[in-house]
Design a protein around this motif. Sequence first.
Motif, PDB file in Angstrom:
ATOM      1  N   ARG A  26      43.600  -0.070  -2.940  1.00  0.00           N
ATOM      2  CA  ARG A  26      42.474  -0.929  -3.323  1.00  0.00           C
ATOM      3  C   ARG A  26      41.230  -0.560  -2.533  1.00  0.00           C
ATOM      4  NH1 ARG A  26      39.259  -3.813  -1.206  1.00  0.00           N
ATOM      5  NH2 ARG A  26      40.363  -3.495   0.756  1.00  0.00           N
ATOM      6  N   ARG A  27      40.100  -0.551  -3.189  1.00  0.00           N
ATOM      7  CA  ARG A  27      38.827  -0.300  -2.504  1.00  0.00           C
ATOM      8  C   ARG A  27      37.791  -1.309  -2.986  1.00  0.00           C
ATOM      9  NH1 ARG A  27      37.431   4.307  -0.422  1.00  0.00           N
ATOM     10  NH2 ARG A  27      36.036   2.907   0.682  1.00  0.00           N
ATOM     11  N   SER A  28      36.763  -1.494  -2.180  1.00  0.00           N
ATOM     12  CA  SER A  28      35.616  -2.277  -2.622  1.00  0.00           C
ATOM     13  C   SER A  28      34.697  -1.324  -3.371  1.00  0.00           C
ATOM     14  CB  SER A  28      34.892  -2.880  -1.417  1.00  0.00           C
ATOM     15  OG  SER A  28      35.714  -3.833  -0.792  1.00  0.00           O
ATOM     16  N   HIS A  30      31.580   0.314  -5.121  1.00  0.00           N
ATOM     17  CA  HIS A  30      30.111   0.256  -5.107  1.00  0.00           C
ATOM     18  C   HIS A  30      29.551   1.168  -6.185  1.00  0.00           C
ATOM     19  CE1 HIS A  30      31.076  -1.503  -1.192  1.00  0.00           C
ATOM     20  NE2 HIS A  30      29.943  -2.138  -1.349  1.00  0.00           N
ATOM     21  N   GLN A  83      21.551  -6.655  -4.210  1.00  0.00           N
ATOM     22  CA  GLN A  83      22.727  -5.756  -4.269  1.00  0.00           C
ATOM     23  C   GLN A  83      23.001  -5.390  -5.745  1.00  0.00           C
ATOM     24  OE1 GLN A  83      25.830  -6.111  -1.151  1.00  0.00           O
ATOM     25  NE2 GLN A  83      25.194  -8.235  -1.032  1.00  0.00           N
ATOM     26  N   HIS A  85      24.815  -3.292  -7.277  1.00  0.00           N
ATOM     27  CA  HIS A  85      26.134  -2.988  -7.857  1.00  0.00           C
ATOM     28  C   HIS A  85      26.720  -4.186  -8.614  1.00  0.00           C
ATOM     29  CE1 HIS A  85      26.609  -3.936  -3.571  1.00  0.00           C
ATOM     30  NE2 HIS A  85      27.838  -4.351  -3.786  1.00  0.00           N
ATOM     31  N   PRO A 167      34.549  -7.639  -2.938  1.00  0.00           N
ATOM     32  CA  PRO A 167      34.319  -8.982  -2.402  1.00  0.00           C
ATOM     33  C   PRO A 167      32.996  -8.996  -1.658  1.00  0.00           C
ATOM     34  CG  PRO A 167      35.751  -7.761  -0.920  1.00  0.00           C
ATOM     35  CD  PRO A 167      35.397  -6.819  -2.045  1.00  0.00           C
ATOM     36  N   MET A 168      32.227 -10.064  -1.822  1.00  0.00           N
ATOM     37  CA  MET A 168      30.907 -10.099  -1.182  1.00  0.00           C
ATOM     38  C   MET A 168      30.577 -11.502  -0.671  1.00  0.00           C
ATOM     39  SD  MET A 168      28.969  -8.004  -4.219  1.00  0.00           S
ATOM     40  CE  MET A 168      27.366  -8.138  -3.497  1.00  0.00           C
ATOM     41  N   ILE A 169      30.015 -11.549   0.540  1.00  0.00           N
ATOM     42  CA  ILE A 169      29.438 -12.816   0.989  1.00  0.00           C
ATOM     43  C   ILE A 169      27.941 -12.670   1.240  1.00  0.00           C
ATOM     44  CG2 ILE A 169      31.560 -13.813   1.949  1.00  0.00           C
ATOM     45  CD1 ILE A 169      30.493 -13.022   4.736  1.00  0.00           C
ATOM     46  N   GLY A 170      27.414 -11.515   0.891  1.00  0.00           N
ATOM     47  CA  GLY A 170      25.974 -11.302   1.028  1.00  0.00           C
ATOM     48  C   GLY A 170      25.237 -11.947  -0.125  1.00  0.00           C
ATOM     49  N   ARG A 204      37.695   5.972   2.433  1.00  0.00           N
ATOM     50  CA  ARG A 204      37.865   4.718   3.165  1.00  0.00           C
ATOM     51  C   ARG A 204      37.564   4.938   4.651  1.00  0.00           C
ATOM     52  NH1 ARG A 204      41.103   0.205   2.283  1.00  0.00           N
ATOM     53  NH2 ARG A 204      42.576   1.050   0.804  1.00  0.00           N
ATOM     54  N   ARG A 207      40.818   2.231   9.706  1.00  0.00           N
ATOM     55  CA  ARG A 207      41.235   0.879  10.047  1.00  0.00           C
ATOM     56  C   ARG A 207      41.680   0.843  11.502  1.00  0.00           C
ATOM     57  NH1 ARG A 207      39.051  -0.651   5.521  1.00  0.00           N
ATOM     58  NH2 ARG A 207      40.205  -2.138   4.244  1.00  0.00           N
TER      59      ARG A 207
HETATM   60  C1  LIG Z   1      34.069 -11.394   3.770  1.00  0.00           C
HETATM   61  C2  LIG Z   1      33.577 -10.106   3.172  1.00  0.00           C
HETATM   62  C3  LIG Z   1      32.239  -9.955   2.871  1.00  0.00           C
HETATM   63  C4  LIG Z   1      31.760  -8.783   2.266  1.00  0.00           C
HETATM   64  N1  LIG Z   1      30.466  -8.727   1.837  1.00  0.00           N
HETATM   65  C5  LIG Z   1      30.042  -7.653   1.135  1.00  0.00           C
HETATM   66  C6  LIG Z   1      28.747  -7.638   0.551  1.00  0.00           C
HETATM   67  O1  LIG Z   1      27.966  -8.597   0.656  1.00  0.00           O
HETATM   68  N2  LIG Z   1      28.394  -6.545  -0.148  1.00  0.00           N
HETATM   69  C7  LIG Z   1      29.234  -5.483  -0.337  1.00  0.00           C
HETATM   70  O2  LIG Z   1      28.848  -4.528  -1.014  1.00  0.00           O
HETATM   71  N3  LIG Z   1      30.481  -5.463   0.198  1.00  0.00           N
HETATM   72  C8  LIG Z   1      30.900  -6.524   0.925  1.00  0.00           C
HETATM   73  N4  LIG Z   1      32.186  -6.554   1.436  1.00  0.00           N
HETATM   74  C9  LIG Z   1      33.069  -5.390   1.262  1.00  0.00           C
HETATM   75  C10 LIG Z   1      33.303  -4.663   2.592  1.00  0.00           C
HETATM   76  O3  LIG Z   1      32.188  -3.917   2.929  1.00  0.00           O
HETATM   77  C11 LIG Z   1      34.560  -3.779   2.452  1.00  0.00           C
HETATM   78  O4  LIG Z   1      35.672  -4.593   2.181  1.00  0.00           O
HETATM   79  C12 LIG Z   1      34.844  -2.967   3.736  1.00  0.00           C
HETATM   80  O5  LIG Z   1      33.825  -2.063   3.991  1.00  0.00           O
HETATM   81  C13 LIG Z   1      36.171  -2.220   3.660  1.00  0.00           C
HETATM   82  O6  LIG Z   1      36.185  -1.353   2.539  1.00  0.00           O
HETATM   83  P1  LIG Z   1      37.353  -1.419   1.432  1.00  0.00           P
HETATM   84  O7  LIG Z   1      37.357  -2.850   0.896  1.00  0.00           O
HETATM   85  O8  LIG Z   1      36.948  -0.426   0.369  1.00  0.00           O
HETATM   86  O9  LIG Z   1      38.643  -1.085   2.078  1.00  0.00           O
HETATM   87  C14 LIG Z   1      32.652  -7.695   2.030  1.00  0.00           C
HETATM   88  C15 LIG Z   1      34.013  -7.861   2.367  1.00  0.00           C
HETATM   89  C16 LIG Z   1      34.473  -9.045   2.897  1.00  0.00           C
HETATM   90  C17 LIG Z   1      35.945  -9.218   3.182  1.00  0.00           C
END
Ligand SMILES: Cc1cc2nc3c(=O)[nH]c(=O)nc-3n(C[C@H](O)[C@H](O)[C@H](O)COP(=O)(O)O)c2cc1C
Length: 221
Positions: A26-28, A30, A83, A85, A167-170, A204, A207
Motif C-alpha cells: 500500500r502507498r499514499s 500522489h 493539494q 492530487h 490519507p490526509m489531514i492537511g 517508499r 521505516r
Molecule cells: C495522519 C496523516 C496525515 C497525512 N496528511 C497528508 C496530507 O495532508 N497530504 C498528503 O499528500 N499526504 C498526507 N499523508 C500521507 C503521508 O505523507 C504518507 O502516509 C507517508 O509519507 C508514508 O507514505 P506511504 O503512505 O506511501 O507509505 C498523511 C498521512 C497520515 C497518516
Amino acid sequence: MQSNAESDAPAADFSSEAVIEAIHTRRSGHNFDPESNVDDETLESIIEDATLAPSAYNLQPWEFLCVQDEALLDSVVDLAYGQEHVRDAGTAIFVLGHTEALTADTVFEQWVGAGHMDEETAAETKAQSVGMYDDEQMGRDYAIRNASLAAQNLLLSAHARGLSATPMIGFDPEGICELFSVPDSMVPVMLIALGPSGGAEPDRLPRRDVATVLHRDGFEE
Ligand SMILES: Cc1cc2nc3c(=O)[nH]c(=O)nc-3n(C[C@H](O)[C@H](O)[C@H](O)COP(=O)(O)O)c2cc1C
C-alpha cells in the motif's frame, strides 16, 4: 485465513498472504489519473470494507462523506491548502467520527437481539459507553480512534481493489464542516483522496526498524 467458527457466513475469498502483501505494498498516492474515477459499485464496496473495522462497543461511530462534484472538489482543494492530487483523484472521502454516542440505542438493541447480552447488562454497558463521551476530550479521542481504524480499512480496500488512496489531514476542518453542513456531533478525522493511479509512485521512504519501535515489557529507563 480462518473463518469465524460461530458464524454461518462463508469464508472470505482471500488469503493471509494477500492481506500481508496489501499491507506491504500500500502507498499514499500522489499520482492519480485525472481522466478516470472510481465507479459507484467499487466505491460502495470500499465503504462496506471500511465499516468492518473494529470499534469500541461496536458503536461504529463514523460517517463517510464522499465528494465527486467538480465544483465541490475545487472547494475541497482550496480547503486542503491547494493539494491538487485531491482533484486528480476524482473522489474525496472525509471519514468523520462521532463525538457523541449517536448509535448507542441501536447498537445495544442489536447486542440484545443477537443474544450476546441480556437487557440488564446491555443497559449497564450502554450507560458505560455513553459515559465515555461525557468528557469533551475523550469524546474527541473516541471519534479519532474509531474513525482512524475505518480509514485504514478504506485505504487497504482501495489498494486491494487496484486503486490509489491517500490519507490526509492537511485541510481546514472548520471550513469543511461549514461547507458540508457537518453536524456538531461529528468531527472530520481524515480526508482520503481516492481514484485510479496515474502511474508509479516514488520509492517508499525508509521505516523505523522493528528493533527501534518494539519495546518488550516496558521502556528502558
Ligand atoms: C495522519 C496523516 C496525515 C497525512 N496528511 C497528508 C496530507 O495532508 N497530504 C498528503 O499528500 N499526504 C498526507 N499523508 C500521507 C503521508 O505523507 C504518507 O502516509 C507517508 O509519507 C508514508 O507514505 P506511504 O503512505 O506511501 O507509505 C498523511 C498521512 C497520515 C497518516
